[in-house]
Design an enzyme around this catalytic site. Structure first.
Site, short mmCIF file in Angstrom:
data_model
loop_
_atom_site.label_atom_id
_atom_site.label_comp_id
_atom_site.label_asym_id
_atom_site.label_seq_id
_atom_site.Cartn_x
_atom_site.Cartn_y
_atom_site.Cartn_z
N HIS A 115 0.87 -1.18 0.00
CA HIS A 115 0.00 0.00 0.00
C HIS A 115 0.91 1.24 0.00
O HIS A 115 2.01 1.21 0.54
CB HIS A 115 -0.83 -0.04 1.28
CG HIS A 115 -1.92 0.99 1.39
ND1 HIS A 115 -1.68 2.29 1.74
CD2 HIS A 115 -3.26 0.89 1.21
CE1 HIS A 115 -2.83 2.96 1.78
NE2 HIS A 115 -3.80 2.14 1.45
N GLN A 174 -4.57 -5.34 6.92
CA GLN A 174 -5.56 -6.27 6.35
C GLN A 174 -5.58 -7.63 7.03
O GLN A 174 -6.23 -8.54 6.53
CB GLN A 174 -5.28 -6.48 4.86
CG GLN A 174 -5.41 -5.23 4.01
CD GLN A 174 -6.83 -4.66 4.01
OE1 GLN A 174 -7.80 -5.36 4.34
NE2 GLN A 174 -6.96 -3.40 3.67
N ASP A 192 3.01 -4.59 8.08
CA ASP A 192 1.79 -3.80 7.92
C ASP A 192 0.61 -4.77 8.03
O ASP A 192 0.35 -5.54 7.11
CB ASP A 192 1.84 -3.09 6.56
CG ASP A 192 0.52 -2.40 6.21
OD1 ASP A 192 -0.49 -2.59 6.94
OD2 ASP A 192 0.49 -1.69 5.20
N CYS A 240 -4.68 2.45 -3.73
CA CYS A 240 -3.46 2.99 -3.13
C CYS A 240 -2.29 2.01 -3.28
O CYS A 240 -1.47 1.85 -2.37
CB CYS A 240 -3.64 3.35 -1.65
SG CYS A 240 -4.87 4.62 -1.40
N LYS A 299 -10.52 -0.72 10.35
CA LYS A 299 -10.64 -1.90 9.49
C LYS A 299 -10.95 -3.14 10.33
O LYS A 299 -10.96 -4.26 9.81
CB LYS A 299 -9.34 -2.12 8.71
CG LYS A 299 -9.06 -1.03 7.67
CD LYS A 299 -7.83 -1.38 6.88
CE LYS A 299 -7.21 -0.20 6.19
NZ LYS A 299 -7.87 0.14 4.93
C1 LIG Z 1 -2.28 -2.85 3.56
C2 LIG Z 1 -2.65 -1.48 4.02
N1 LIG Z 1 -1.73 -0.70 4.58
C3 LIG Z 1 -2.02 0.54 5.02
C4 LIG Z 1 -3.28 1.06 4.91
C5 LIG Z 1 -3.55 2.44 5.41
O1 LIG Z 1 -4.43 2.42 6.47
P1 LIG Z 1 -5.02 3.77 7.06
O2 LIG Z 1 -5.53 4.55 5.90
O3 LIG Z 1 -6.08 3.32 7.99
O4 LIG Z 1 -3.90 4.46 7.77
C6 LIG Z 1 -4.27 0.30 4.32
C7 LIG Z 1 -5.64 0.84 4.15
O5 LIG Z 1 -6.18 0.96 3.09
C8 LIG Z 1 -3.96 -1.01 3.87
O6 LIG Z 1 -4.88 -1.78 3.29
#
Ligand SMILES: Cc1ncc(COP(=O)(O)O)c(C=O)c1O
Lengths: 419, 151
Positions: free
Chosen positions: A125, A216, A213, A377, A239
């Protein structure tokens, strides 16, 4: 199978019923972007505002003391969820994005030297790419990218080659939000440790840390940070059935202790004078300012809800739906699944021949089906698979086969419209 | 599919499938790449403007949804033979229409067939799809090499 739609108010509303029509139920298939909230979370936050709200860690009055106790209690619940050694390893942030930025700016800026290497995967991401790019500009470190094969599986033999005595940080997601791939993070952490045993005589060897990270993964599978041996683990409350504005950074105590503050302000200091300021110990060192108090309490309720459902049951439910949905979508000849790794979480990313994902999204919305369309993203992931965007259906424990049937029927209708 | 019928009309679907002027003009007077950072879509607009200020040729290429492709296709057919000043005022009318400030059903416009796109005002997430080609056009007229919908 779980049957919990009743717990989620929004899933029981009818939408778009203007002009006297009865309206449609919502088929919510965008849980990877954000999950819907169970009544228990909504009510907990509402009740807290009505009955218990006060500042935390400052007030001497009972309201504040009680609020502080609830606020800190969530930290214990998070520690338990992750099997962390102590709640001192749990830092409150605003979300995964801030958790990763915290590590990049605090750990990265202190320890990275020119020529040091940060390993990321192709399927990250942007939140796990851009902070590192910003840090390389400040430190002279460089980013290396772990490739994936055509199914969206990381190629571990290439990862092994990229791990060198120059590697300082490995940052990969546990589950890819764009493809659903479950990465073998335990094995990857083990490999990172081994790579740093190669050359113990080398005085430049400072070891690599691994950040996972977990945006998910945490609400879809059991995560044990000690079993994984992760140095950092980042995720977002919104999430996992909790509110927005609250996220978690897990960090091993010894590593958090070695890190300077990320932001300055109230609540993170021991003693301030203009000559010199000393800082609190972790986790409070990294929590400057009045925090998202009610959101933390809401996250606590979300963790109770998760515990009540049981992560094993959630994983089994979602896996059954993933198999069902994969089969259903595979029967549509115009559809190409993007992300077909053998180990996958409940994310179905796809394209339809001759129909742009945005058009899919708009037309499915007319049927009451909410999916995500775009690059998620994760533009490097899109580039790797040669598509500008995909449509993505992502599942949560409240979904059922009817949601997937509606999706497949909606897609067939769209193919007709565009024929 | 009630609301979307207004948007996904046969004309739009046809321009999506068979976009007109979908080609490169190799020696274009101006060209400009338009980006929609929200979705990553992009198109390149090519423009030939004569000494008299008249648009003698206009074309596009790129990647986008049915709405952005059909909008670009219909825009290019509409603009040929118009002056660059006319193009600029059409941009304003088109823009006002898609954001809902100009209702072609009650107000006079010079948009002709392009009023088909009035339906996007119902879809806040799709307005920029319809205006992407127009942003690229404005960029080209202002001699810029790239333009974005996030002006
Ligand atoms: C794999 C991953 N990393 C990071 C994020 C970023 O999360 P947040 O926007 O809640 O900070 C997301 C959210 O879309 C994600 O799916």
């Amino acid at each position: 199978m779980l049957n919990i739609k009743a717990d989620f108010p929004v899933l029981n509303r009818l939408f778009g019923g203007d002009a006297g029509e009865p309206g449609m139920a919502l088929h919510y298939l965008d849980s990877a972007a954000t999950t819907q909230k169970p009544l228990s979370v909504i009510e907990t936050m509402d009740r807290f505002y009505r009955e218990s709200y006060g500042t935390v860690r400052r007030g001497v009055y009972r309201l504040s003391e009680k609020a502080t106790a609830e606020y800190e209690n969530t930290r214990k619940k998070v520690a338990k969820l992750l099997n962390a050694a102590s709640e001192k390893e749990i830092v409150y942030t605003s979300g995964t994005t801030q958790s990763i930025n915290l590590v990049a700016y605090s750990y990265g800026r202190k320890f990275l030297k020119p020529g040091d290497e940060i390993l990321l995967s192709t399927i990250e991401h942007h939140a796990n790419i851009v902070p590192w790019q910003l840090i390389t500009e400040m430190t002279g470190a460089v980013i290396k990218v772990i490739p994936v094969d055509d199914t969206g599986t990381l190629i571990l033999s290439e990862y092994a080659k990229l791990l060198t005595e120059r590697t300082r940080i490995v940052a990969v997601n546990h589950v890819s939000n764009a493809l659903g791939t479950i990465n073998p993070v335990k094995e990857m952490i083990r490999m990172a440790r081994q790579a740093n045993h190669f050359n113990p005589q080398d005085p430049t060897r400072r070891g690599a840390v691994v950040l996972i990270d977990g945006a998910q993964s945490v609400s879809h599978m059991k995560v044990d940070v000690r079993d994984l041996d992760a140095d950092f683990y980042a995720f977002s409350g919104h999430k996992m059935f909790g509110p927005t504005g609250i996220g978690i950074l897990y960090g091993k105590s010894a590593i958090l202790e070695s890190m300077p503050p990320y932001q300055g302000g109230g609540d993170m200091i021991e003693r301030v004078t203009f000559a010199r300021t000393t800082y609190q110990k972790p986790p409070h060192r990294f929590e400057a300012g009045t925090p998202a108090i009610v959101e933390v309490v809401g996250l606590g309720a979300a963790l109770d809800y998760l515990a009540h459902l049981g992560l094993d049951r959630i994983a089994a439910h979602e896996n059954a739906l993933l198999q069902y949905g994969t089969r259903l979508l595979s029967e549509i000849p115009e559809l190409r699944l993007i992300g077909t790794a053998p180990h996958k979480a409940s994310i179905l990313s796809f394209t339809l021949e001759g129909v742009h994902p945005h058009d899919i999204g708009t037309l499915l919305d007319e049927e009451g089906i909410a999916i995500r369309a775009g690059h998620h993203c994760a533009q490097p992931t899109m580039d790797r698979f040669g598509v500008p965007a995909t449509a993505r259906a992502s599942l949560g424990p409240y979904n059922d086969t009817a949601d997937l049937d509606a999706l497949a029927a909606g897609l067939r209708k769209i193919i007709e419209v565009f024929r | 599919m009630s609301r979307s019928h207004e948007l996904y009309q046969q004309v739009i679907l046809d321009h999506n499938k068979n976009p007109r002027n979908y080609r490169v003009i190799p020696d274009a007077t101006y060209s400009c790449e338009g980006h929609n950072p929200l979705c990553g879509d992009h198109i390149t607009l090519f423009l030939n403007v004569g000494a008299d200020g008249i648009i003698s040729d206009v074309s596009f290429q790129g990647n986008g949804c049915a709405i952005s492709k059909a909008s670009a296709s219909m825009m290019t057919t509409f603009l040929k033979g118009k002056s660059s000043d006319e193009a600029k005022s059409l941009f304003k009318e088109f823009h006002d229409m898609v954001i809902g400030d100009l209702d072609p059903d009650v107000q006079e416009t010079h948009l002709g067939k392009l009023t088909l796109f009035k339906g996007v005002r119902e879809y806040s997430s799709r307005i920029k799809c319809a205006s992407l080609a127009w942003h690229a056009l404005m960029g080209a007229l202002e001699k810029q090499v790239s333009a974005t919908t996030e002006a």
